[in-house]
Scaffold this motif. Sequence first.
Motif, PDB file in Angstrom:
ATOM      1  N   LEU A 114      44.905  28.689  45.628  1.00 27.33           N
ATOM      2  CA  LEU A 114      44.218  29.873  45.547  1.00 27.33           C
ATOM      3  C   LEU A 114      44.785  30.228  44.238  1.00 27.33           C
ATOM      4  O   LEU A 114      45.884  30.482  43.848  1.00 27.33           O
ATOM      5  CB  LEU A 114      44.677  30.963  46.575  1.00 27.33           C
ATOM      6  CG  LEU A 114      44.267  32.294  46.358  1.00 27.33           C
ATOM      7  CD1 LEU A 114      42.811  32.336  47.287  1.00 27.33           C
ATOM      8  CD2 LEU A 114      45.217  33.347  46.590  1.00 27.33           C
ATOM      9  N   THR A 115      43.791  30.599  43.248  1.00 31.71           N
ATOM     10  CA  THR A 115      44.179  30.709  42.009  1.00 31.71           C
ATOM     11  C   THR A 115      43.634  32.321  41.484  1.00 31.71           C
ATOM     12  O   THR A 115      44.147  32.776  40.340  1.00 31.71           O
ATOM     13  CB  THR A 115      43.495  29.978  40.904  1.00 31.71           C
ATOM     14  OG1 THR A 115      42.213  29.927  41.038  1.00 31.71           O
ATOM     15  CG2 THR A 115      44.198  28.622  41.021  1.00 31.71           C
ATOM     16  N   GLY A 116      42.909  32.955  42.391  1.00 27.89           N
ATOM     17  CA  GLY A 116      42.523  34.388  42.092  1.00 27.89           C
ATOM     18  C   GLY A 116      41.975  34.934  43.220  1.00 27.89           C
ATOM     19  O   GLY A 116      41.830  34.211  44.156  1.00 27.89           O
ATOM     20  N   LEU A 117      41.888  36.233  43.309  1.00 23.16           N
ATOM     21  CA  LEU A 117      41.583  37.204  44.377  1.00 23.16           C
ATOM     22  C   LEU A 117      40.943  38.551  43.793  1.00 23.16           C
ATOM     23  O   LEU A 117      41.452  39.163  42.855  1.00 23.16           O
ATOM     24  CB  LEU A 117      42.936  37.355  45.221  1.00 23.16           C
ATOM     25  CG  LEU A 117      42.701  38.513  46.560  1.00 23.16           C
ATOM     26  CD1 LEU A 117      41.526  38.260  47.423  1.00 23.16           C
ATOM     27  CD2 LEU A 117      44.096  38.745  46.858  1.00 23.16           C
ATOM     28  N   GLU A 118      39.821  38.844  44.294  1.00 25.19           N
ATOM     29  CA  GLU A 118      38.903  40.152  43.878  1.00 25.19           C
ATOM     30  C   GLU A 118      38.654  40.609  45.171  1.00 25.19           C
ATOM     31  O   GLU A 118      38.225  40.147  46.095  1.00 25.19           O
ATOM     32  CB  GLU A 118      37.633  39.581  43.338  1.00 25.19           C
ATOM     33  CG  GLU A 118      38.139  38.746  41.989  1.00 25.19           C
ATOM     34  CD  GLU A 118      36.535  38.325  41.222  1.00 25.19           C
ATOM     35  OE1 GLU A 118      35.681  38.414  41.853  1.00 25.19           O
ATOM     36  OE2 GLU A 118      36.766  37.564  39.921  1.00 25.19           O
ATOM     37  N   ASP A 119      38.805  42.045  44.949  1.00 23.64           N
ATOM     38  CA  ASP A 119      38.315  42.897  45.890  1.00 23.64           C
ATOM     39  C   ASP A 119      38.855  42.759  47.059  1.00 23.64           C
ATOM     40  O   ASP A 119      38.271  42.244  48.163  1.00 23.64           O
ATOM     41  CB  ASP A 119      36.948  43.082  46.110  1.00 23.64           C
ATOM     42  CG  ASP A 119      36.177  43.963  46.786  1.00 23.64           C
ATOM     43  OD1 ASP A 119      36.793  44.850  47.286  1.00 23.64           O
ATOM     44  OD2 ASP A 119      34.870  44.039  46.948  1.00 23.64           O
ATOM     45  N   THR A 120      39.976  43.647  47.640  1.00 23.55           N
ATOM     46  CA  THR A 120      40.664  43.374  48.906  1.00 23.55           C
ATOM     47  C   THR A 120      39.912  43.719  50.072  1.00 23.55           C
ATOM     48  O   THR A 120      40.291  43.354  51.004  1.00 23.55           O
ATOM     49  CB  THR A 120      41.955  43.966  48.855  1.00 23.55           C
ATOM     50  OG1 THR A 120      41.751  45.681  48.454  1.00 23.55           O
ATOM     51  CG2 THR A 120      43.112  43.462  47.699  1.00 23.55           C
ATOM     52  N   ARG A 121      38.925  44.678  49.789  1.00 22.26           N
ATOM     53  CA  ARG A 121      38.392  45.253  51.171  1.00 22.26           C
ATOM     54  C   ARG A 121      37.026  44.263  51.314  1.00 22.26           C
ATOM     55  O   ARG A 121      36.965  44.277  52.375  1.00 22.26           O
ATOM     56  CB  ARG A 121      37.521  46.766  50.615  1.00 22.26           C
ATOM     57  CG  ARG A 121      38.722  47.600  50.455  1.00 22.26           C
ATOM     58  CD  ARG A 121      38.091  49.106  50.722  1.00 22.26           C
ATOM     59  NE  ARG A 121      39.298  49.938  50.408  1.00 22.26           N
ATOM     60  CZ  ARG A 121      39.924  50.574  51.559  1.00 22.26           C
ATOM     61  NH1 ARG A 121      39.585  49.923  52.616  1.00 22.26           N
ATOM     62  NH2 ARG A 121      40.847  51.261  51.314  1.00 22.26           N
ATOM     63  N   SER A 122      36.865  43.797  50.658  1.00 27.19           N
ATOM     64  CA  SER A 122      35.483  42.593  50.911  1.00 27.19           C
ATOM     65  C   SER A 122      35.984  41.269  49.847  1.00 27.19           C
ATOM     66  O   SER A 122      35.373  41.092  48.819  1.00 27.19           O
ATOM     67  CB  SER A 122      34.264  42.892  50.656  1.00 27.19           C
ATOM     68  OG  SER A 122      33.325  41.952  50.677  1.00 27.19           O
ATOM     69  N   PRO A 123      36.893  40.633  50.260  1.00 24.78           N
ATOM     70  CA  PRO A 123      37.680  39.672  49.392  1.00 24.78           C
ATOM     71  C   PRO A 123      36.887  38.404  49.078  1.00 24.78           C
ATOM     72  O   PRO A 123      36.224  38.038  49.698  1.00 24.78           O
ATOM     73  CB  PRO A 123      39.016  39.290  50.210  1.00 24.78           C
ATOM     74  CG  PRO A 123      38.719  39.725  51.554  1.00 24.78           C
ATOM     75  CD  PRO A 123      37.792  40.724  51.563  1.00 24.78           C
TER      76      PRO A 123
ATOM     77  N   LEU B 287      39.369  29.631  44.049  1.00 18.35           N
ATOM     78  CA  LEU B 287      39.905  28.382  44.504  1.00 18.35           C
ATOM     79  C   LEU B 287      40.251  27.337  43.069  1.00 18.35           C
ATOM     80  O   LEU B 287      39.262  27.544  42.313  1.00 18.35           O
ATOM     81  CB  LEU B 287      39.449  27.395  45.610  1.00 18.35           C
ATOM     82  CG  LEU B 287      39.167  28.362  46.781  1.00 18.35           C
ATOM     83  CD1 LEU B 287      38.582  27.669  47.682  1.00 18.35           C
ATOM     84  CD2 LEU B 287      40.340  28.936  47.187  1.00 18.35           C
ATOM     85  N   SER B 288      40.910  26.393  43.062  1.00 14.80           N
ATOM     86  CA  SER B 288      41.308  25.523  42.089  1.00 14.80           C
ATOM     87  C   SER B 288      40.155  24.749  41.815  1.00 14.80           C
ATOM     88  O   SER B 288      40.003  24.121  40.700  1.00 14.80           O
ATOM     89  CB  SER B 288      42.583  24.834  42.124  1.00 14.80           C
ATOM     90  OG  SER B 288      42.843  24.077  43.397  1.00 14.80           O
ATOM     91  N   THR B 289      39.443  24.665  42.644  1.00 10.21           N
ATOM     92  CA  THR B 289      38.258  23.531  42.429  1.00 10.21           C
ATOM     93  C   THR B 289      37.138  24.298  41.854  1.00 10.21           C
ATOM     94  O   THR B 289      36.044  23.604  41.439  1.00 10.21           O
ATOM     95  CB  THR B 289      37.680  23.221  44.026  1.00 10.21           C
ATOM     96  OG1 THR B 289      37.269  24.462  44.650  1.00 10.21           O
ATOM     97  CG2 THR B 289      38.688  22.848  44.722  1.00 10.21           C
ATOM     98  N   GLY B 290      37.291  25.496  41.640  1.00  6.86           N
ATOM     99  CA  GLY B 290      36.399  26.425  40.800  1.00  6.86           C
ATOM    100  C   GLY B 290      35.405  27.247  41.598  1.00  6.86           C
ATOM    101  O   GLY B 290      34.524  27.981  41.231  1.00  6.86           O
ATOM    102  N   GLU B 291      35.616  26.814  43.175  1.00 10.36           N
ATOM    103  CA  GLU B 291      34.749  27.647  44.114  1.00 10.36           C
ATOM    104  C   GLU B 291      35.262  29.187  44.100  1.00 10.36           C
ATOM    105  O   GLU B 291      36.277  29.426  44.174  1.00 10.36           O
ATOM    106  CB  GLU B 291      34.776  27.026  45.423  1.00 10.36           C
ATOM    107  CG  GLU B 291      33.926  27.728  46.622  1.00 10.36           C
ATOM    108  CD  GLU B 291      33.989  26.938  47.915  1.00 10.36           C
ATOM    109  OE1 GLU B 291      33.524  27.453  48.812  1.00 10.36           O
ATOM    110  OE2 GLU B 291      35.071  26.097  48.154  1.00 10.36           O
ATOM    111  N   ARG B 292      34.041  30.053  44.430  1.00  6.89           N
ATOM    112  CA  ARG B 292      34.191  31.351  44.361  1.00  6.89           C
ATOM    113  C   ARG B 292      33.800  31.511  46.085  1.00  6.89           C
ATOM    114  O   ARG B 292      32.843  31.432  46.253  1.00  6.89           O
ATOM    115  CB  ARG B 292      33.580  32.205  43.550  1.00  6.89           C
ATOM    116  CG  ARG B 292      34.139  32.160  42.222  1.00  6.89           C
ATOM    117  CD  ARG B 292      33.167  32.830  41.182  1.00  6.89           C
ATOM    118  NE  ARG B 292      33.363  34.441  41.444  1.00  6.89           N
ATOM    119  CZ  ARG B 292      34.019  35.199  41.124  1.00  6.89           C
ATOM    120  NH1 ARG B 292      34.964  34.989  40.257  1.00  6.89           N
ATOM    121  NH2 ARG B 292      33.827  36.662  41.425  1.00  6.89           N
TER     122      ARG B 292
END
Length: 368
Positions: free
Chosen positions: A132-141, A145-150
């Motif tokens: 896990l390299t990033g996280l956006e919007d904690t209410r609708s997260p 991922l390191s693969t580039g997938e959102r």
Amino acid sequence: MIVPADKPLVIAGAGPVGLALAVEAVRRGLDVRIVDRDEGPTAPEESRALGILPTTLAVLRASGVSERLLAEGQPIRRVKIAWAGRPAAEFSLEAASTPTPFILSLPQGRTERAMIDWLSGRGVEVEWGVELTGLEDTRSPTAILSTGERLAAYALAGCDGIHSAVRAHLDLPWVGDRYPTKFALADIRLRTPIEADCVQLSLGGPNGTRAFLPFCPDFGRLIGVVDDPQTLVDERNDIASVGWTSSFEVAFHRAERMSRGMVFLAGDAAHEHSPVGGRGMNLGIWDAAWLAYLLSEKRASEYEMRRMPSVKKVLEQTRSMTDTVTAPPRWTGAVLRFALPAALKLPLVRRRIANRLLALDLPQPVWL
């Protein structure tokens, strides 16, 4: 029960806590994706956690995982304590208020593999080498991922250890302090078999605190309050071979919060403490089980309220136990030799001590 069909529960971390969350979520009908930055599960010869408590067995019974754990593990039913090199007290755990009144000794790597196999049999594979390299919007997260997938998630769980990326992305303070004493361990093969159902604890001797926890009659783990594991090995003359050794420091920390919106922390990502008492992995698995239950019941907002009191209590208890074993008061010997044997003649005292040692004094899952 309404379970979202379009978004999965995303779990960061495939140690015993993340795997337990996946098992409990899948059996409750939730879609799961589980990723881990490592390339595979814990090596069996480097298993840090090894004691499985009755509540954990009760939690994993519905999935059938407990059946495999019981088949592979060694029940620890008794505790023998020596003081200053002489036998002082012995008591049984069988008075505890549970159908499984023992600590199940099983290396963490084998516990993990039991859950990985269960998940694989239901079409859920751990995505190893994915971070896990990033996280956006904690209410609708959304998990990046390191693969580039959102990856859009119904909920996201950080089960990714003490250095949790999820906790870092949430910017949650880590409350607590480090403990001044160092510990060491050595997994040893013995020349002569011993009682495999008994923990041996030595206090007050010239070498300090030592414990031996069996895996089977001729193999187990030495633990001591000492800097170098070789010191533990050199003290004994009954060792046939030495396996994994390690030295480590401990700390007592917890995250200031265990959730934010639909993002949650469980296990070492949410708390860390001394291994004394064998609570660490178990406390994390209980976090995971509660989270799966509350998600499936659409009551995820209750998670922190349900878990934080138990976390605080375990940190308090393990701190007290660690203080006792690292620097026992002078009167400990008299208590062990005289007061404890007298008290253990009373059934109520035997039950209370056994329940405390097996963590049955903590709030139990409401669905069991």
